[in-house]
Scaffold this active site. Sequence first.
Site, PDB file in Angstrom:
ATOM      1  N   GLY A 191       0.860  -1.196   0.000  1.00 25.21           N
ATOM      2  CA  GLY A 191       0.000   0.000   0.000  1.00 25.21           C
ATOM      3  C   GLY A 191       0.886   1.232   0.000  1.00 25.21           C
ATOM      4  NE  ARG A 192      -2.829   6.723   0.796  1.00 25.09           N
ATOM      5  CZ  ARG A 192      -3.918   6.131   1.264  1.00 25.09           C
ATOM      6  NH1 ARG A 192      -3.832   5.180   2.161  1.00 25.09           N
ATOM      7  NH2 ARG A 192      -5.117   6.487   0.821  1.00 25.09           N
ATOM      8  CB  ILE A 193       3.247   2.671   4.734  1.00 21.68           C
ATOM      9  CG1 ILE A 193       2.296   3.766   5.251  1.00 21.68           C
ATOM     10  CG2 ILE A 193       4.522   2.642   5.585  1.00 21.68           C
ATOM     11  CD1 ILE A 193       1.742   3.526   6.662  1.00 21.68           C
ATOM     12  NE  ARG A 200      -5.523  -9.362   1.439  1.00 11.34           N
ATOM     13  CZ  ARG A 200      -6.260  -9.048   2.493  1.00 11.34           C
ATOM     14  NH1 ARG A 200      -6.946  -9.988   3.098  1.00 11.34           N
ATOM     15  NH2 ARG A 200      -6.317  -7.821   2.938  1.00 11.34           N
ATOM     16  CB  ALA A 222       2.504  -3.449   9.992  1.00 14.15           C
ATOM     17  NE  ARG A 223      -2.111  -0.722  14.581  1.00 15.88           N
ATOM     18  CZ  ARG A 223      -1.617   0.473  14.252  1.00 15.88           C
ATOM     19  NH1 ARG A 223      -0.319   0.630  14.050  1.00 15.88           N
ATOM     20  NH2 ARG A 223      -2.410   1.520  14.139  1.00 15.88           N
ATOM     21  CD  GLU A 233       1.996  -0.858  20.223  1.00 16.88           C
ATOM     22  OE1 GLU A 233       2.744  -1.496  19.461  1.00 16.88           O
ATOM     23  OE2 GLU A 233       1.665   0.324  20.035  1.00 16.88           O
ATOM     24  CG  HIS A 249       3.313   2.568  17.803  1.00 16.28           C
ATOM     25  ND1 HIS A 249       2.222   1.755  17.965  1.00 16.28           N
ATOM     26  CD2 HIS A 249       3.152   3.142  16.583  1.00 16.28           C
ATOM     27  CE1 HIS A 249       1.433   1.828  16.903  1.00 16.28           C
ATOM     28  NE2 HIS A 249       1.989   2.665  16.050  1.00 16.28           N
ATOM     29  N   GLY A 281       6.507   5.458  14.556  1.00 18.01           N
ATOM     30  CA  GLY A 281       6.344   5.620  13.099  1.00 18.01           C
ATOM     31  C   GLY A 281       5.888   6.999  12.659  1.00 18.01           C
TER      32      GLY A 281
HETATM   33  C1  DGY Z   1      -1.175   4.576  12.665  1.00 18.56           C
HETATM   34  O1  DGY Z   1      -1.580   5.640  12.192  1.00 18.56           O
HETATM   35  O2  DGY Z   1      -1.711   3.510  12.371  1.00 18.56           O
HETATM   36  C2  DGY Z   1      -0.029   4.650  13.593  1.00 18.56           C
HETATM   37  O3  DGY Z   1       0.510   3.388  13.838  1.00 18.56           O
HETATM   38  C3  DGY Z   1      -0.480   5.257  14.891  1.00 18.56           C
HETATM   39  O4  DGY Z   1      -1.642   4.631  15.242  1.00 18.56           O
END
Ligand code: DGY
Length: 322
Positions: free
Chosen positions: A156-158, A179, A240-241, A270, A288, A290
Site C-alpha cells: 500500500g502507500r507505506i 493480495r 505495521a502492527r 504494547e 511505536h 512511526g
Molecule cells: C497509525 O496511524 O496507524 C499509527 O501506527 C499510529 O496509530
Amino acid sequence: MTPRILVTRRWPASVERVLADRFDTTFNQDDTPLAPSQLSDAFRQFDAVLPTVSDKLPASVFPDKDVRTRLLANFGVGFSHIDIDAARARGMTVTNTPGVLTDCTADIALALLLAAARRAGEGERQLRAGAWRGWCPTHMIGSKVSGKTIGIIGMGRIGKATAKRAHFGFDMKVVFYNRSKVDDETVRAMEARQLASVEEVLAEADFVSLHCPGGAENRHLINAARLRAMKPGAFLINTARGDVVDQEALIAALESGQIAGAGLDVYDGEPAVPAALLRLENVVLLPHLGSATEETRVAMGMRAVDNLTAFFEGRAVPDKVA
Ligand code: DGY
C-alpha cells in the site's frame, strides 16, 4: 447545537486549539488511557469520540442502547483496535487519517532496517556503557544494506514509500507480496516484482518489511514456519502492527540465530514488551514512533478535524472506513 466531542488522548496543541474553537470539546487532560467503562460511557455522552491506537475498542465496549456517538474519528491510519462491525451496528461512521503519515512511517522502517543491519543500537549501548575499546577490523561487524533485496509484505502507500527509499536510496532490489495486483508507475519505476505468495518473498528477501493492516485477517501472518522460510542472515522489520508477528516465535528465531535480527516499532500487547526481547542484542526496539514527528502528528490531527467538520456539516467524510 455545537457537537460534543471527546478526545481520548492529548493531541498537538495547535490541533487541540482548532478542536476547542469548532466543537464543544472535552480533552483527557492527564493523558491516561481511558478504561473500557469510561469509553462505554463516552459513547452515551458524546456526539463524536476521537480515539487512537492506544484505545482498545472491542465489541464489549460498545453499549447496546442509549448510544449518542455517531462518529468515531480515529487519530491514525490503522484502525484494527476498533471493532468496526460493532461500530457499524450502532450506526456509527468511522474515519481514519491516511496519507499524511506515509513518509514518516517509511522513514522509521528504513531507520530500523539500517539500525538492525549495522548494529546501531548495540553499538550505542556499548559506547554509552564505556565498553568501546576503539576501532579494529573485526569490531561489531554487521550486514551490508546497499544492493540487497527488500521484501515488502503489503504494497500500500507505506509499503511503496519504504520500497522507494530502499530502491532509490540504497540501490536495493524490491520484491513484494500484496493480495491484489499492484501495477502502477511507482512499482514499475522501481522494477519491483510482485510475487505470488508470502513464502516466495521470504525466500528472496534479505530484509522483510511488514506493511499490512493488523487485526484478525493478518494475525500471526509471520509465524514460526514463515520465520523458518526466511533466508538465514535475513532481518524482519515491523512498523505495521504487533499482532502481525507471532512474538514468541520471533523471539525463538532471534535467540537461535535462525534469522540475523529484527527491527520493531510495534508489539503484540504494547506498551508491554516481552523481557526476552529486551534481553536480545540482535533486535532494535522503538516505542511505536512511526508517525511521531511534529509535522505528521499535526497533519493527522487536522485530517481528523476535516473528517469531523465534514460529518457535522452534513457532507461526505473524506476518510470513511465504515
Ligand atoms: C497509525 O496511524 O496507524 C499509527 O501506527 C499510529 O496509530
